[in-house]
Design an enzyme around this catalytic site. Structure first.
Site, PDB file in Angstrom:
ATOM      1  N   GLU A 103     -89.432  23.148  56.328  1.00 28.66           N
ATOM      2  CA  GLU A 103     -88.931  22.996  57.701  1.00 28.66           C
ATOM      3  C   GLU A 103     -87.472  23.433  57.804  1.00 28.66           C
ATOM      4  O   GLU A 103     -86.793  23.626  56.792  1.00 28.66           O
ATOM      5  CB  GLU A 103     -89.071  21.545  58.166  1.00 28.66           C
ATOM      6  CG  GLU A 103     -88.255  20.567  57.340  1.00 28.66           C
ATOM      7  CD  GLU A 103     -87.876  19.312  58.111  1.00 28.66           C
ATOM      8  OE1 GLU A 103     -87.324  19.442  59.221  1.00 28.66           O
ATOM      9  OE2 GLU A 103     -88.117  18.207  57.591  1.00 28.66           O
TER      10      GLU A 103
ATOM     11  N   LYS B 161     -88.479   8.113  56.684  1.00 26.71           N
ATOM     12  CA  LYS B 161     -87.066   7.780  56.474  1.00 26.71           C
ATOM     13  C   LYS B 161     -86.840   6.285  56.681  1.00 26.71           C
ATOM     14  O   LYS B 161     -87.353   5.694  57.623  1.00 26.71           O
ATOM     15  CB  LYS B 161     -86.191   8.603  57.413  1.00 26.71           C
ATOM     16  CG  LYS B 161     -86.064  10.042  56.921  1.00 26.71           C
ATOM     17  CD  LYS B 161     -85.025  10.825  57.677  1.00 26.71           C
ATOM     18  CE  LYS B 161     -85.579  11.461  58.930  1.00 26.71           C
ATOM     19  NZ  LYS B 161     -86.584  12.490  58.704  1.00 26.71           N
TER      20      LYS B 161
HETATM   21  N1  PSU Z   1     -86.285  14.908  56.483  1.00 26.12           N
HETATM   22  C1  PSU Z   1     -84.985  14.837  56.076  1.00 26.12           C
HETATM   23  N2  PSU Z   1     -84.025  15.072  57.021  1.00 26.12           N
HETATM   24  C2  PSU Z   1     -84.339  15.385  58.353  1.00 26.12           C
HETATM   25  C3  PSU Z   1     -85.706  15.441  58.768  1.00 26.12           C
HETATM   26  C4  PSU Z   1     -86.641  15.189  57.769  1.00 26.12           C
HETATM   27  O1  PSU Z   1     -84.712  14.557  54.897  1.00 26.12           O
HETATM   28  O2  PSU Z   1     -83.441  15.637  59.155  1.00 26.12           O
HETATM   29  C5  PSU Z   1     -86.098  15.762  60.209  1.00 26.12           C
HETATM   30  C6  PSU Z   1     -87.531  16.292  60.240  1.00 26.12           C
HETATM   31  O3  PSU Z   1     -87.511  17.547  60.861  1.00 26.12           O
HETATM   32  C7  PSU Z   1     -88.312  15.290  61.064  1.00 26.12           C
HETATM   33  C8  PSU Z   1     -87.271  14.835  62.022  1.00 26.12           C
HETATM   34  O4  PSU Z   1     -89.431  15.865  61.680  1.00 26.12           O
HETATM   35  O5  PSU Z   1     -86.124  14.671  61.148  1.00 26.12           O
HETATM   36  C9  PSU Z   1     -87.683  13.578  62.766  1.00 26.12           C
HETATM   37  O6  PSU Z   1     -86.969  13.521  63.972  1.00 26.12           O
HETATM   38  P1  PSU Z   1     -87.413  12.482  65.134  1.00 26.12           P
HETATM   39  O7  PSU Z   1     -87.198  11.133  64.516  1.00 26.12           O
HETATM   40  O8  PSU Z   1     -86.465  12.759  66.274  1.00 26.12           O
HETATM   41  O9  PSU Z   1     -88.848  12.777  65.467  1.00 26.12           O
END
Ligand code: PSU
Ligand code: MN
Length: 305
Positions: free
Chosen positions: A26, A162
């Site tokens: 990604e 996370k």
């Molecule tokens: N994994 C990481 N750092 C990140 C992300 C994932 O170690 O920044 C990103 C991914 O792209 C994931 C997004 O899809 O954070 C999630 O964002 P949200 O909580 O706004 O859906």
């Protein structure tokens, strides 16, 4: 009818045509998840790690009205230097608008899964997926990554969700959506920066071959959606729960006090935790991504064997 505007890096096109293993990566983690210049270093090292594992890396991003599947070294550098405010953070909802308007966009887990599937790539490595945010009962903030896992057939290798999220609620939603959550090599789910969340995993697998076979079996059964492989961070890189949890609490309190909402929440929390740990969280984040890349390369190899 408009065709999906895919542009393949030559090495990715060759690998796919010859049935060799490819791992998707990604780009939101590059533009919104880590600061310059560590973001570029991470992106380059992850690609090198996948190559060492015998697979071809395909970092995915949107530029000039096209979905790029595999970036040149120059494009990767330019993306890493793009300020977060100038790159759209793309999920299922915004992908088509970004393409139709010719803007630059970084793909989250959800958008990367969509693009990987369009490109014929079945495995994707990242850091941590999005999930149910704490306080979601009021904010309704649940990442579209979860719905995507329920409908798009890509195996996502992450270090869990996370730890800034409400992890029990995240696992409950995935169960409801019918997404297999597979802990790799241990009984409990990992918690991103820590190996053990204290929560038992619904499923456990111990080899890339088993994981590849389960993906094939889902397809054979006509089941929609992908699988989440939760791969614990290496021991030497982990931050103990009692160290990281108070830091997460403080970052969450600051986000609330400052009225941070919607797409800004995850980037804000990650960068505050980075500051509060004096860079240690970032080093761990990089190490867990590399660890996921190694496992994803082995799964991709098993899928093409
Ligand atoms: N994994 C990481 N750092 C990140 C992300 C994932 O170690 O920044 C990103 C991914 O792209 C994931 C997004 O899809 O954070 C999630 O964002 P949200 O909580 O706004 O859906
Ligand atoms: Mn959100």
């Amino acid at each position: 009818m408009t065709q999906a505007p895919l542009t393949y890096a030559p090495e990715v096109a060759d690998a796919l045509a010859q049935g060799r293993p490819v791992v998707a990566l990604e780009s939101t983690i590059i533009t919104h998840g880590m600061p310059w210049p560590q973001n570029l270093e991470m992106a380059e090292t992850v690609e090198a790690t996948i190559r060492e594992g015998g697979a071809t890396p395909a970092t995915i991003a949107v530029m000039g009205g096209r979905i790029h599947v595999g970036l040149t070294p120059e494009a990767l550098r330019a993306l890493a230097q793009t300020p977060p405010a100038e790159a759209m953070k793309l999920s299922r909802a915004d992908l088509a608008v970004c393409l139709a308007t010719g803007r630059t966009g970084a793909t989250t887990v959800a958008a990367t899964m969509i693009c990987a599937h369009l490109a014929g790539i079945r495995v994707f490595a990242t850091g941590g997926i999005g999930g149910v945010h704490r306080g979601a009962e009021d904010s309704f903030d649940i990442s579209a990554d979860l719905q995507e896992l329920a409908q798009t057939p890509v195996t996502v290798v992450a270090a869990g969700a996370k730890a800034i999220l409400d992890l029990p609620k995240t696992w409950e939603v995935l169960e409801t959506l019918g997404v297999p959550v597979i802990a790799y090599g241990q009984d409990n789910l990992p918690a991103f920066w820590s190996r053990d969340s204290g929560l038992r995993a619904p499923l456990r697998m111990d080899s890339p071959e088993q994981i590849a076979a389960a993906a094939d079996m889902r397809a054979a059964l006509g089941l929609r959606g992908g699988q989440l492989v939760a791969n614990p961070i290496p021991v030497e890189a982990e931050i103990a729960q009692d160290v990281i949890l108070p830091v997460i609490e403080q970052a969450l309190a600051e986000a609330q006090a400052q009225g941070i909402a919607a797409k800004a929440v995850t980037p804000f929390l990650l960068s505050r935790i980075f500051e509060l740990t004096e860079g240690r969280s970032l080093e761990s984040n990089i190490q867990l991504v590399l660890n996921n890349a190694r496992l994803a390369a082995r799964i991709a190899a098993a899928m093409t064997a």
